[in-house]
Design a protein around this motif. Structure first.
Motif, short mmCIF file in Angstrom:
data_model
loop_
_atom_site.label_atom_id
_atom_site.label_comp_id
_atom_site.label_asym_id
_atom_site.label_seq_id
_atom_site.Cartn_x
_atom_site.Cartn_y
_atom_site.Cartn_z
N GLU A 1 0.83 -1.20 0.00
CA GLU A 1 0.00 0.00 0.00
C GLU A 1 0.87 1.25 0.00
N GLY A 2 1.84 1.31 0.90
CA GLY A 2 2.71 2.48 0.96
C GLY A 2 3.53 2.66 -0.30
N GLN B 1 -13.20 9.68 -3.70
CA GLN B 1 -13.43 9.13 -5.02
C GLN B 1 -13.03 7.65 -5.03
N HIS B 2 -13.79 6.88 -5.78
CA HIS B 2 -13.52 5.45 -5.83
C HIS B 2 -12.34 5.18 -6.76
N HIS B 3 -11.41 4.36 -6.30
CA HIS B 3 -10.24 3.99 -7.07
C HIS B 3 -10.13 2.47 -7.12
N GLY B 4 -9.42 2.01 -8.13
CA GLY B 4 -9.18 0.58 -8.28
C GLY B 4 -7.70 0.29 -8.41
N GLY C 1 -7.79 -0.07 2.24
CA GLY C 1 -7.03 1.15 2.50
C GLY C 1 -6.83 2.04 1.30
N MET C 2 -7.20 1.59 0.09
CA MET C 2 -6.84 2.35 -1.10
C MET C 2 -8.00 2.67 -2.03
N GLY D 1 -8.93 -8.58 -1.29
CA GLY D 1 -8.64 -9.19 0.01
C GLY D 1 -7.52 -8.55 0.78
N HIS D 2 -6.83 -7.57 0.16
CA HIS D 2 -5.65 -7.01 0.83
C HIS D 2 -5.56 -5.50 0.75
#
Length: 249
Positions: A77-78, A124-127, A111-112, A106-107
């Protein structure tokens, strides 16, 4: 240019002494991360100071994920956010499809997936594709090319889908067991490499005693990683990797 790596971490999930196991491979000036625990930038900075090899996210061409246990993937994530916000580019991930199957939902998604792009705005929705290039799928059937690296995969015996690796560059080959129970077939597969990095730990991992009983020529080109804090480094008849050190394959 030869194939080399810097050990960013050598410990297990419960270590109070060392960072979780992670390598930064380099060939022809390209850096390929092998797994990505948190705090990945601090790990790279400290390893840069001790090894003399300049490492930071801007030098990372791609990231191989062997599996999704947090001690191997908690820094993704970071890494993705730093690439997105600071470097303004997408990070390239490489993994077997069985590993990436639950990587986002699942991971990472918790957080993102919701992101406020400017103060006072609505989330805003992100993928996955907003932060990362489409994953480059590793295969157990054929090598996969990425820059100067040729990567072969083999599934290991572990709690979740996990891949061992043979990585070739500069005419050399590095074998990496990833997390696995002791597996004679895997040992034979890894033994084709010029240098073998193998885990050792408790539970559904590889007991040191099994590795210590391998033939001397194989032990001579083997290095240990993912060892527990109480592992007796001095008594080992296989060289343990040292965190923050550079090795040439």
């Amino acid at each position: 240019m030869s194939l080399s790596f810097v050990t960013l971490g050598v410990g297990d999930a419960f270590s109070a002494l060392r960072y979780s196991s992670c390598l930064a491979l380099e060939a022809e000036g390209q850096v390929l991360l092998l797994d990505c625990p948190h705090p990945i930038r601090k790990m790279m900075r400290e390893a840069s100071l001790s090894s003399g090899v300049a490492l930071d996210v801007d030098r990372v061409s791609g990231l191989i994920l062997t599996h999704l246990h947090a001690d191997h993937s908690s820094g993704v994530e970071g890494l993705g956010y730093f690439s997105f916000f600071v470097l303004k580019r997408k990070m390239q991930l490489l993994a077997h499809p069985d590993v990436t199957h639950r990587l986002w939902d699942g991971h990472l998604a918790a957080g993102m997936e919701d992101l406020i792009r400017k103060p006072g705005g609505e989330p805003q929705h992100h993928g996955f594709d907003d932060y990362f290039e489409p994953p480059l799928p590793l295969s157990t059937d054929a090598p996969v090319r990425f820059g100067p690296f040729s990567i072969e995969s083999r599934m290991t015996y572990h709690h979740v889908p996990t891949t061992a690796l043979r990585i070739r560059a500069g005419g050399r080959c590095l074998g990496y067991s990833a997390d696995t129970a002791y597996d004679e077939g895997l040992i034979a597969w890894l033994a084709e490499a010029d240098l073998v990095v193998h885990e050792t730990n408790y539970g559904v991992h590889t007991p040191y005693e099994k590795l210590a009983a391998l033939p001397a020529p194989l032990r001579a080109k083997m290095r240990l990683i993912h060892y527990p804090d109480d592992f007796d480094l001095e008594a080992s008849n296989i060289e343990p990797l040292v965190q923050g050190r550079r090795y040439t394959v």
